[in-house]
Design an enzyme around this catalytic site. Structure first.
Site, short mmCIF file in Angstrom:
data_model
loop_
_atom_site.label_atom_id
_atom_site.label_comp_id
_atom_site.label_asym_id
_atom_site.label_seq_id
_atom_site.Cartn_x
_atom_site.Cartn_y
_atom_site.Cartn_z
CE1 TYR A 1 -4.37 -2.18 5.01
CE2 TYR A 1 -3.22 -0.12 4.57
CZ TYR A 1 -3.93 -1.23 4.11
OH TYR A 1 -4.16 -1.39 2.76
CB SER B 1 -0.84 -0.02 1.29
OG SER B 1 -1.40 1.25 1.55
P1 NAD Z 1 -11.77 -6.06 -0.16
O1 NAD Z 1 -12.36 -5.95 1.19
O2 NAD Z 1 -12.57 -5.66 -1.35
O3 NAD Z 1 -11.25 -7.56 -0.41
C1 NAD Z 1 -10.49 -8.23 0.54
C2 NAD Z 1 -10.75 -9.72 0.38
O4 NAD Z 1 -9.89 -10.42 1.32
C3 NAD Z 1 -12.20 -10.13 0.70
O5 NAD Z 1 -12.72 -10.95 -0.35
C4 NAD Z 1 -12.07 -10.92 2.01
O6 NAD Z 1 -13.02 -11.98 2.13
C5 NAD Z 1 -10.65 -11.47 1.88
N1 NAD Z 1 -10.10 -11.85 3.17
C6 NAD Z 1 -10.12 -11.15 4.34
N2 NAD Z 1 -9.53 -11.86 5.31
C7 NAD Z 1 -9.10 -13.02 4.76
C8 NAD Z 1 -8.42 -14.16 5.25
N3 NAD Z 1 -8.07 -14.27 6.54
N4 NAD Z 1 -8.13 -15.17 4.38
C9 NAD Z 1 -8.50 -15.09 3.08
N5 NAD Z 1 -9.16 -14.05 2.56
C10 NAD Z 1 -9.45 -13.02 3.39
O7 NAD Z 1 -10.41 -5.22 -0.07
P2 NAD Z 1 -9.43 -4.62 -1.19
O8 NAD Z 1 -9.52 -3.15 -1.08
O9 NAD Z 1 -9.61 -5.27 -2.51
O10 NAD Z 1 -8.02 -5.02 -0.55
C11 NAD Z 1 -7.19 -6.03 -1.09
C12 NAD Z 1 -5.75 -5.74 -0.67
O11 NAD Z 1 -5.35 -4.47 -1.19
C13 NAD Z 1 -5.53 -5.67 0.85
O12 NAD Z 1 -4.30 -6.28 1.18
C14 NAD Z 1 -5.46 -4.17 1.10
O13 NAD Z 1 -4.72 -3.87 2.25
C15 NAD Z 1 -4.77 -3.70 -0.16
N6 NAD Z 1 -4.94 -2.28 -0.45
C16 NAD Z 1 -6.18 -1.74 -0.63
C17 NAD Z 1 -6.30 -0.40 -0.92
C18 NAD Z 1 -7.63 0.25 -1.13
O14 NAD Z 1 -7.66 1.49 -1.14
N7 NAD Z 1 -8.71 -0.48 -1.31
C19 NAD Z 1 -5.15 0.41 -1.01
C20 NAD Z 1 -3.92 -0.18 -0.81
C21 NAD Z 1 -3.82 -1.53 -0.54
#
Ligand code: NAD
Length: 260
Positions: A155, A142
């Protein structure tokens, strides 16, 4: 096609960024295992992506914090398809509190999903990649792998930790042709971010509109959210890059919010 018949495991791919990466990989001919806590959603997404082709997808139940479930899931993919070429360790959650109010159990839960999950999935995939003398491991970092924000101690600590894991793996994997990189997205409007808007408004004492305009997009060059497709495009480049010239790197995709 850039990933013709390549075998990929994408964790947390039933939703958001992971789902977009799975979709992009299937569009390039890959066989993708959508590994998620939400088994039904993973299987529904896999059926949908397989219909779109030209690659295909399967859904597997996996809690990335469980060594047993990770090992079983990876073994299932290897038994069914003969190996694993690409791992995207993407599953993640967000929990926001000031440090003095952060429940220890919630700290441990977040650190475990991000760091134990990244470690366990990489550990399970590496022997199969080392055997083939090739592979690409992509960790979802991130901008918070490089910057801090209030309320996000767990985080930010986890996402900084992922850089260390990815760089160590780049050094250990180099002699076996295995690359390890990190994608560092800015704010992407997924369920993970939607949930934070009211929480941050409450904790920072500002309106939801201010959270979006000031906290989330205030430091971008154009006040735009990064999209899931932007991140998937970078994940495709990292998966399909042909040499180890590109390893041990962290690529920021954030509309200029962070430039390091
Ligand atoms: P999201 O909530 O849309 O998807 C996350 C997925 O992870 C969900 O399907 C959930 O069921 C799954 N999950 C959660 N805990 C789990 C576990 N213990 N085992 C297996 N699966 C699990 O979130 P997103 O925004 O798509 O985030 C995905 C990644 O991107 C994360 O690592 C997040 O930190 C990172 N990220 C997101 C953003 C943002 O702005 N959305 C920015 C930077 C990084």
């Amino acid at each position: 096609m850039k990933l013709d018949k390549k075998i990929a495991i994408v964790t947390g791919a039933a939703s958001g960024i992971g789902l977009a990466i799975a979709k992009r990989y299937v569009a390039e001919g890959a066989i993708v295992a959508i590994a998620d806590l939400k088994e039904d959603a993973a299987q529904a997404a896999a059926a949908d992506l397989t219909k779109q082709g030209p690659g295909k997808a399967i859904g597997i139940a996996m809690d990335v914090t469980s060594e047993e479930q990770v090992n079983e899931g990876v073994a299932k993919v290897v038994a069914q398809f003969g190996g694993v070429d690409i791992l995207v360790s993407n599953a993640g959650i967000q929990i926001v509190h000031r440090i003095e109010d952060f429940p220890f159990a919630e700290w441990k839960k977040l650190i475990s999903i991000h760091l134990d999950g990244a470690f366990l999935t990489a550990k399970a995939c590496l022997p199969h990649m080392y055997k083939k003398k090739s592979g690409s491991i992509i960790f979802m970092g991130s901008v918070h792998s490089k910057e801090a924000s209030p309320l996000k101690s767990a985080y930010v600590a986890a996402k900084h930790g992922i850089l260390g894991l990815a760089r160590t793996l780049a050094k250990e994997g180099g002699p076996y042709g295995v690359r390890s990189n990190v994608i560092c997205p800015g704010f992407v409007r997924t369920p993970l971010v939607e949930k934070q808007i009211p929480e941050q408004a409450r904790d920072l004492g500002i309106s939801e509109d201010e959270v979006v305009k000031k906290v989330m997009l205030g430091n971008t060059v154009d006040q735009l959210f990064t999209t899931v497709e932007d991140v998937a495009e970078v994940a495709l480049t990292l998966a399909s890059f042909e040499t180890s010239a590109l390893t041990g790197q962290s690529i920021v995709v954030s509309h200029g919010w962070n430039m390091n």
